[in-house]
Design a protein around this motif. Structure first.
Motif, PDB file in Angstrom:
ATOM      1  N   UNK A   1       5.218   4.872   5.957  1.00 17.97           N
ATOM      2  CA  UNK A   1       3.923   5.538   5.862  1.00 17.97           C
ATOM      3  C   UNK A   1       3.368   5.528   4.452  1.00 17.97           C
ATOM      4  N   UNK A   2       4.247   5.700   3.458  1.00 22.62           N
ATOM      5  CA  UNK A   2       3.812   5.660   2.060  1.00 22.62           C
ATOM      6  C   UNK A   2       3.281   4.275   1.695  1.00 22.62           C
ATOM      7  N   UNK A   3       3.978   3.234   2.120  1.00 28.08           N
ATOM      8  CA  UNK A   3       3.516   1.870   1.843  1.00 28.08           C
ATOM      9  C   UNK A   3       2.181   1.600   2.538  1.00 28.08           C
ATOM     10  N   UNK A   4       2.032   2.108   3.758  1.00 30.35           N
ATOM     11  CA  UNK A   4       0.765   1.938   4.477  1.00 30.35           C
ATOM     12  C   UNK A   4      -0.370   2.643   3.744  1.00 30.35           C
ATOM     13  N   UNK A   5      -0.089   3.841   3.217  1.00 35.37           N
ATOM     14  CA  UNK A   5      -1.108   4.577   2.466  1.00 35.37           C
ATOM     15  C   UNK A   5      -1.515   3.816   1.209  1.00 35.37           C
ATOM     16  N   UNK A   6      -0.526   3.255   0.496  1.00 38.31           N
ATOM     17  CA  UNK A   6      -0.827   2.476  -0.705  1.00 38.31           C
ATOM     18  C   UNK A   6      -1.647   1.230  -0.359  1.00 38.31           C
ATOM     19  N   UNK A   7      -1.359   0.649   0.792  1.00 35.34           N
ATOM     20  CA  UNK A   7      -2.108  -0.536   1.215  1.00 35.34           C
ATOM     21  C   UNK A   7      -3.551  -0.169   1.554  1.00 35.34           C
ATOM     22  N   UNK A   8      -3.729   0.973   2.208  1.00 32.22           N
ATOM     23  CA  UNK A   8      -5.072   1.417   2.589  1.00 32.22           C
ATOM     24  C   UNK A   8      -5.904   1.774   1.362  1.00 32.22           C
ATOM     25  N   UNK A   9      -5.273   2.352   0.347  1.00 35.62           N
ATOM     26  CA  UNK A   9      -6.012   2.839  -0.819  1.00 35.62           C
ATOM     27  C   UNK A   9      -6.161   1.797  -1.921  1.00 35.62           C
ATOM     28  N   UNK A  10      -5.720   0.563  -1.684  1.00 33.96           N
ATOM     29  CA  UNK A  10      -5.947  -0.482  -2.688  1.00 33.96           C
ATOM     30  C   UNK A  10      -7.455  -0.737  -2.831  1.00 33.96           C
ATOM     31  N   UNK A  11      -7.867  -1.197  -3.971  1.00 34.51           N
ATOM     32  CA  UNK A  11      -9.288  -1.308  -4.280  1.00 34.51           C
ATOM     33  C   UNK A  11     -10.022  -2.265  -3.339  1.00 34.51           C
ATOM     34  N   UNK A  12      -9.400  -3.375  -3.023  1.00 38.03           N
ATOM     35  CA  UNK A  12     -10.011  -4.314  -2.102  1.00 38.03           C
ATOM     36  C   UNK A  12      -8.920  -5.097  -1.382  1.00 38.03           C
ATOM     37  N   UNK A  13      -9.304  -5.709  -0.295  1.00 34.72           N
ATOM     38  CA  UNK A  13      -8.327  -6.418   0.526  1.00 34.72           C
ATOM     39  C   UNK A  13      -7.785  -7.644  -0.200  1.00 34.72           C
ATOM     40  N   UNK A  14      -6.453  -7.743  -0.221  1.00 32.91           N
ATOM     41  CA  UNK A  14      -5.787  -8.908  -0.801  1.00 32.91           C
ATOM     42  C   UNK A  14      -4.706  -9.353   0.174  1.00 32.91           C
ATOM     43  N   UNK A  15      -4.803 -10.577   0.654  1.00 33.37           N
ATOM     44  CA  UNK A  15      -3.871 -11.080   1.639  1.00 33.37           C
ATOM     45  C   UNK A  15      -2.446 -11.109   1.085  1.00 33.37           C
ATOM     46  N   UNK A  16      -2.306 -11.406  -0.212  1.00 34.75           N
ATOM     47  CA  UNK A  16      -0.974 -11.477  -0.817  1.00 34.75           C
ATOM     48  C   UNK A  16      -0.296 -10.106  -0.804  1.00 34.75           C
ATOM     49  N   UNK A  17      -1.035  -9.057  -1.157  1.00 36.74           N
ATOM     50  CA  UNK A  17      -0.479  -7.700  -1.169  1.00 36.74           C
ATOM     51  C   UNK A  17      -0.107  -7.253   0.238  1.00 36.74           C
ATOM     52  N   UNK A  18      -0.966  -7.544   1.189  1.00 40.60           N
ATOM     53  CA  UNK A  18      -0.702  -7.160   2.566  1.00 40.60           C
ATOM     54  C   UNK A  18       0.568  -7.824   3.093  1.00 40.60           C
ATOM     55  N   UNK A  19       0.723  -9.113   2.832  1.00 41.86           N
ATOM     56  CA  UNK A  19       1.907  -9.832   3.279  1.00 41.86           C
ATOM     57  C   UNK A  19       3.160  -9.306   2.582  1.00 41.86           C
ATOM     58  N   UNK A  20       3.035  -8.930   1.320  1.00 37.56           N
ATOM     59  CA  UNK A  20       4.177  -8.379   0.591  1.00 37.56           C
ATOM     60  C   UNK A  20       4.643  -7.077   1.229  1.00 37.56           C
ATOM     61  N   UNK A  21       3.705  -6.218   1.572  1.00 33.00           N
ATOM     62  CA  UNK A  21       4.053  -4.951   2.223  1.00 33.00           C
ATOM     63  C   UNK A  21       4.621  -5.198   3.620  1.00 33.00           C
ATOM     64  N   UNK A  22       4.153  -6.259   4.260  1.00 33.27           N
ATOM     65  CA  UNK A  22       4.624  -6.580   5.613  1.00 33.27           C
ATOM     66  C   UNK A  22       6.057  -7.051   5.657  1.00 33.27           C
TER      67      UNK A  22
END
Length: 361
Positions: A321-342
């Motif tokens: 849930x914490x990682x999901x929150x950090x992903x949601x609150x990132x400034x803009x969508x980045x495919x690299x960050x999303x895949x890293x969290x995944x």
């Protein structure tokens, strides 16, 4: 006095009220239960506990939910009226249907096909009242995925309710994420936020009796009730959360982004369910027949106590849930960050799958 304008007071009142009431209701149910809600052991022993215990937690969930709903409606003004919201009314009817189906299953062991049909109908009620996944352009795909999601989570929560405190503590983690993300999105007094807060108080009150060694189970009435509510939270706070596009700085829907958020917030129930289904199918057994082959059981076979297993589940799901929150609150969508969290749920899935392949010690 307008309680909705004083958020700290409102939150304190709702949490403490539902917590105390949940403790009292569960205590009364436990004292007067005797054989009520205790299944006769026939065939496979699905529950991990060696002794039969009352499966009445779902009754306290539903009672406290109804009282909280009525209380909030009486406090509300036109801008907060729950009866004016189709989504909330749909949630109310779907929760009621799920609770009644679970209650019947606790008492009479209903057939799987009947349970499946009722679960589908719960999903249809939510869809028809405006609660659906909006991630994809195809409405047919959105409707189909919503139905699959509702049925899947209802069964998933039921499946992880196999050891003291597991379903309860995972549900608390998911509800806390839902509440926190709504507060971040400036929706602290929205109906879903306040209802989620009452559910959190109810679950903490129940956890006192459900923590190892437990005195009471939530039963199918509780797991089906929670399944619908958590599926609703997943749709509103995970599947339908938009991202900020770097091209025009506008919120847009991105299927991969939402899928990763869902897999993070619901990491333990989804992972456990997928692993159990894979293992049962590969061994030639039915995935619909219960057994002691969940990740909780294999952790126990490897020497981890039941209390520590519950805390591990809490930690893993809270971290997701914490990682999901950090992903949601990132400034803009980045495919690299999303895949890293995944990578987090994928690595966890592979580890737990490996764990269940090992021989019991």
């Amino acid at each position: 006095m307008n309680f909705f304008s004083n958020i700290p007071l409102l939150y304190t009142l709702l949490f403490c009220g539902t917590l105390i009431f949940s403790i009292l209701i569960n205590g009364l149910l436990l004292n007067f239960s005797q054989n009520l809600g205790i299944r006769r052991n026939q065939g496979v022993q699905i529950r991990w506990s060696a002794s039969a215990k009352p499966a009445l937690g779902g009754i306290s969930f539903y009672i406290v939910f109804l009282i909280s709903f009525i209380f909030l409606e009486l406090l509300s003004e036109d801008t907060h009226s729950y009866l004016a919201s189709k989504k909330i009314i749909g949630l109310l009817f779907s929760l009621t249907l799920a609770f009644l189906m679970g209650l019947a299953d606790d008492a009479f062991d209903t057939k799987p096909l009947i349970k499946f049909m009722v679960q589908c109908f719960c999903g249809i009620i939510l869809i028809s009242t405006g609660t659906k996944i909006n991630t994809f352009e195809s409405e047919f795909l959105n409707y189909s995925l919503t139905l699959l999601w509702v049925v899947g989570i209802m069964n998933s929560i039921n499946m992880i309710d196999n050891m003291d405190g597991i379903s309860t503590i995972v549900a608390i983690a998911i509800c806390l994420f839902t509440l926190y993300i709504n507060m971040y999105l400036k929706m602290a007094t929205s109906p879903i936020s306040l209802i989620t807060l009452t559910i959190i108080g109810t679950l903490f009150g129940f956890l006192i009796y459900n923590w190892h060694p437990s005195k009471i189970f939530m039963g199918d009435s509780g797991s089906q009730f929670l399944g619908v509510f958590l599926a609703f939270c997943g749709i509103e706070s995970c599947w339908n959360i938009p991202v900020i596009s770097g091209q025009n700085n506008l919120p847009v829907m991105h299927p991969l982004y939402n899928l990763i958020i869902v897999s993070l917030v619901f990491v333990m129930p989804v992972t456990d369910t997928i692993i159990v289904v894979i293992n049962r199918i590969s061994s030639g057994s039915s995935p619909f027949i219960g057994g002691r082959d969940h990740t909780t059981h294999y952790l126990f076979y490897n020497g981890i106590t039941e209390t520590k297993i519950a805390l591990i589940f809490l930690f893993i799901n809270t971290l997701g849930g914490l990682l999901a929150f950090l992903l949601i609150t990132q400034q803009e969508f980045a495919i690299e960050t999303s895949l890293l969290y995944g990578i987090y749920p994928i690595l966890l899935f592979l580890f737990l799958l490996y764990l269940t392949r090992r021989k019991k010690q």
